[in-house]
Scaffold this motif. Structure first.
Motif, PDB file in Angstrom:
ATOM      1  N   GLU A  18      20.984 -27.198 -31.390  1.00  0.00           N
ATOM      2  CA  GLU A  18      20.647 -26.093 -30.491  1.00  0.00           C
ATOM      3  C   GLU A  18      21.757 -25.809 -29.491  1.00  0.00           C
ATOM      4  O   GLU A  18      21.970 -24.664 -29.097  1.00  0.00           O
ATOM      5  N   ASP A  19      22.477 -26.852 -29.058  1.00  0.00           N
ATOM      6  CA  ASP A  19      23.527 -26.655 -28.059  1.00  0.00           C
ATOM      7  C   ASP A  19      24.683 -25.807 -28.576  1.00  0.00           C
ATOM      8  O   ASP A  19      25.457 -25.274 -27.782  1.00  0.00           O
ATOM      9  N   TYR A  69      32.802 -28.586 -31.973  1.00  0.00           N
ATOM     10  CA  TYR A  69      31.787 -29.142 -31.071  1.00  0.00           C
ATOM     11  C   TYR A  69      31.748 -30.671 -31.166  1.00  0.00           C
ATOM     12  O   TYR A  69      31.712 -31.366 -30.142  1.00  0.00           O
ATOM     13  N   ARG A  83      31.478 -32.667 -27.731  1.00  0.00           N
ATOM     14  CA  ARG A  83      30.396 -33.648 -27.643  1.00  0.00           C
ATOM     15  C   ARG A  83      30.851 -34.837 -26.787  1.00  0.00           C
ATOM     16  O   ARG A  83      31.872 -35.464 -27.053  1.00  0.00           O
ATOM     17  N   SER A  91      31.944 -29.013 -22.734  1.00  0.00           N
ATOM     18  CA  SER A  91      30.656 -28.513 -23.226  1.00  0.00           C
ATOM     19  C   SER A  91      29.992 -27.586 -22.223  1.00  0.00           C
ATOM     20  O   SER A  91      29.214 -26.706 -22.613  1.00  0.00           O
ATOM     21  N   ASN A  92      30.269 -27.778 -20.926  1.00  0.00           N
ATOM     22  CA  ASN A  92      29.718 -26.874 -19.918  1.00  0.00           C
ATOM     23  C   ASN A  92      30.562 -25.618 -19.747  1.00  0.00           C
ATOM     24  O   ASN A  92      30.103 -24.630 -19.182  1.00  0.00           O
ATOM     25  N   ARG A 116      30.973 -22.055 -24.814  1.00  0.00           N
ATOM     26  CA  ARG A 116      29.776 -21.864 -25.631  1.00  0.00           C
ATOM     27  C   ARG A 116      30.151 -20.996 -26.837  1.00  0.00           C
ATOM     28  O   ARG A 116      31.197 -20.340 -26.848  1.00  0.00           O
TER      29      ARG A 116
END
Length: 747
Positions: free
Chosen positions: A521-522, A559, A564, A570-571, A574
């Protein structure tokens, strides 16, 4: 004379109004202030059109008038003056202390607009009471300072206010408005009730389940007197509205003039709905804003976009003419040949030599001919008398393509290395054949010395040979192959070779076999499964056009290997799913595409850069979107403009505006439609195949640089005119290594 002058002065003196002064005190709403001190607040209601209704609506309206008189000077001539900003904020804060109102942009806008009306009414009241006589004309003498309202008005403000009202320009405007309002054709007869509370009253009395009434119904009821009679002319307008409403759709009513405006034969004003009262707008009534006239800037942007499209069409037309001319010449040459060329080619893929017959008959390159049924070239049928050929080595650097590639705008053979082109049947020879001179030629075959191949040409030849050799060696083994080096120092695609061997030895070698890759989902904002087929892997091995499955697999690689466990990356970065937002879906389901983008943007609380590989149908490009700063970076490896993709641009702009609205961002009116688009001067491809590989490398480099802002001239560390074949092979190696490590292909 003195007596006459005194009499004259007495005659012009104002009437003594001390006995006629109204006994009513000043409205300051002390009860609300006392309740506020006791922490008692009042509830208010809103109708379906976002208008104030309910038992406390009148109390709130009166309290707004009191606050306006306390905080806004009577000398303020324009309610939109920025200097009134702090005073307006005080009014809004005081109202929130005493009334239960949502602290939202739409509610604040409504209340402050109502406050503006109260301010205009307050100034009009002072003008009519103190500056005009009984006949409603301005008095010549200096009016007295209204001591009664001293708590609201200072003497200095009063002097300035009187001077404003005595200005000749104001008097002209006042006279015009007075004449217009003196004898209205259809007089409003409901006093201070207003349209919103009138609608509420009618719905309560009729016990209707409806949430609102049509504008023309309210308009008629607002002109019914106390005796309940309806004038004939009012009834006539109402009947005409009823007739028109049966023949005009809601969309037409919204886009042009409303039914009521048509019946009254009056113009429609922006931002208001006739017959609905204060606060009702086209947005709230129709749930969709009316189209406004475009600004000069928008007209110029549209004109520039149209000019660019016309120029592009002219270029396409020239290319098609060139193609037709070349095709006609080649057809004549083919018709002169005495053999059926297609029958001599084995089915499948074969190494070949490429010849040209003009200006001399000569060998110009080497490659592979793809003789497969129903084969397409860049999603288009092949011309008659031609086969699909991949170019590996160029022997004549000035040789032209028999048919220019309209996708990549390639005309020279040397620019088509690694890509597919259409080649005439009678000018293709399998490697084990010896070409003969056509009968019509009386000169010998002109041969050139074969030049030294570049690094990417060495790989193009060595990779295929290497795969064939290892495949034969490992036919009966289940181990990963030992790499065979075609040439010392040359790049060896170890993982591609290994993966191709695994594929040939597994069930993936059969047609229709697939592998499933879970996408967390991320990654895209929702959980999904990506399907990888044999053809996707073949595209990688043969360096062909890539599909969405390969692009998404590389995103999963980025990712897993970069983001990861790294909170900063990761922040910061996207991804947007190309499966949910692409050319086909934008045209077919634009609302769902917009909803997905807005939901994706809303998932972030800090500045994020959203990487979106966009497929226009036959080409990949990359958008890097910063929704908070409202900046869109446009990376296109064929040097095209974003104006060539109007549906995509409109979707992005609309999504950012909706995102802005949902997070209640304050944007200056001059910048409300200015979303910044930046064309990044990224490396450019030299064929019609590499766009997908370029997009994958763009994403890798952006994440590797760990920067939200992308320089217009691209990152200095990766700046170049074109990516080399080696740089693209590195991306393919990462992909193949990821496939192996994830054990997606097993023997």
């Amino acid at each position: 004379m003195a007596s006459d002058q005194e009499n004259s002065q007495d005659a012009n003196a104002p009437d003594d109004t001390s006995e006629k002064e109204i006994t009513r005190g000043i409205t300051i709403m002390k009860s609300i202030i006392r309740d506020r001190d006791k922490a008692v607040t009042y509830n208010v209601n809103w109708n379906a059109d976002n208008q104030l209704i309910g038992s406390n609506a009148a109390k709130l309206a009166s309290y707004i008038g009191t606050l306006v008189r306390m905080h806004i000077p009577i000398t303020a001539t324009r309610w939109s003056n920025k200097e009134l900003g702090s005073a307006k904020d005080k009014i809004w804060t005081e109202i929130l202390r005493s009334f239960n109102i949502e602290d939202t942009t739409i509610r604040k806008k409504y209340i402050l607009q109502l406050a503006g009306k109260r301010h205009r009414g307050w100034r009009t009241f002072l003008t009519n009471k103190y500056l005009k006589d009984k006949e409603n004309f301005f008095v010549e003498y200096d009016p007295e300072y209204p001591v009664k309202y001293a708590i609201f008005i200072t003497e200095e403000e009063w002097v300035a206010f009187v001077a404003q009202r005595r200005d000749e320009n104001f008097k002209k405007v006042s006279a015009t408005n007075r004449e217009r309002a003196s004898n209205p054709t259809y007089a409003y007869k409901k006093g201070r009730l207003g349209y919103a509370r009138l609608e509420e009253k009618i719905l309560d009395e009729t016990k209707s389940d409806a949430t609102s009434l049509p504008p023309h119904v309210l308009w008629k009821e607002a002109r019914v007197g106390k005796d309940g009679t309806v004038r004939d002319d009012v009834q006539h307008i109402y009947d005409e509205c009823e007739t028109l409403s049966q023949s005009i759709s809601t969309a037409e009513d919204q886009e042009n003039r409303s039914v009521l405006s048509r019946a009254l034969n009056v113009p429609e004003y922006p931002g208001r709905v006739r017959g609905k009262g204060h606060g009702c707008t086209p947005t709230s009534l129709y749930k969709n804003p009316r189209r406004r006239n475009p600004s000069n800037q928008e007209v110029m942007e549209t004109l520039q976009a149209l000019q660019a499209q016309v120029l592009q069409l002219q270029k396409d037309n020239e290319r098609y003419r060139c193609m037709e001319k070349c095709s006609s010449q080649l057809k004549e040459t083919s018709e002169k040949a005495s053999i059926n060329c297609q029958n001599k080619f084995p089915e499948g893929i074969s190494s070949c030599q490429l010849y040209l017959s003009s200006p001399t008959y000569r060998l110009v390159g080497k490659g592979k001919v793809h003789n497969t049924s129903g084969d397409l070239l860049h999603h288009r049928p092949l011309p008659d008398g031609h086969l699909k050929v991949s170019v590996d080595v160029v022997l004549d650097k000035d040789a032209l393509l028999p048919i220019p590639d309209i996708v990549s705008e390639t005309t020279l053979l040397r620019d088509a290395i690694g890509s597919f082109v259409a080649w005439p049947l009678d000018l293709i020879f399998i490697d084990d054949e010896t070409p003969t001179k056509p009968a019509s030629k009386d000169k010998g075959i002109l041969r050139h010395n074969e030049s030294v191949a570049s690094q990417k040409e060495v790989f193009a030849q060595g990779s295929q040979q290497l795969s064939q050799k290892i495949g034969s060696r490992q036919k009966n083994k289940r181990d990963l192959p030992v790499t065979y080096l075609p040439k010392k120092g040359a790049f060896v695609p170890r993982y591609q070779i290994s993966l191709e061997t695994l594929v040939d030895s597994s069930d993936m070698a059969t047609a229709g076999a697939i592998r499933l890759l879970d996408m967390e989902e991320d990654i895209f904002g929702y959980s999904c499964t990506e399907t990888i087929g044999k053809e996707d892997l073949e595209h990688i091995f043969r360096h062909q056009e890539l599909g969405v499955g390969v692009i998404h697999t590389y995103i999963r690689f980025l990712y897993d290997n970069f983001m990861r466990g790294n909170d900063q990356l990761s922040n910061r970065f996207r991804f947007v799913s190309s499966s949910l937002v692409n050319k086909a879906l934008i045209c077919r389901e634009p609302d769902s595409c917009r909803e997905y983008l807005v939901k994706r943007f809303m998932a972030s609380s800090t500045n994020n850069l959203y990487l979106w590989p966009y497929n226009s149908g036959c080409h990949w490009l990359l958008l890097a979107i910063d929704p908070l700063k409202e900046v869109v970076y446009f990376l296109n490896s064929i040097d095209g403009e974003w104006t060539n993709y109007p549906d995509m641009k409109q979707l992005v702009d609309t999504s950012i505006k909706v995102f802005r609205s949902q997070r209640q961002a304050r944007v200056p009116r001059t910048k409300s439609s200015n979303i910044t688009w930046i064309k990044v001067q990224c490396p450019l491809q030299r064929n019609g195949i590499d766009c997908g590989y370029f997009v994958m490398r763009f994403m890798r480099e952006i994440i590797n640089m760990n920067q939200i802002e992308i320089p217009i001239t691209y990152f200095d560390e990766y700046k170049c005119a074109h990516y080399t074949r080696l740089q693209l092979e590195q991306i393919k190696e990462e992909l193949c290594q990821y496939f192996i490590e994830k054990r997606l292909i097993s023997i």
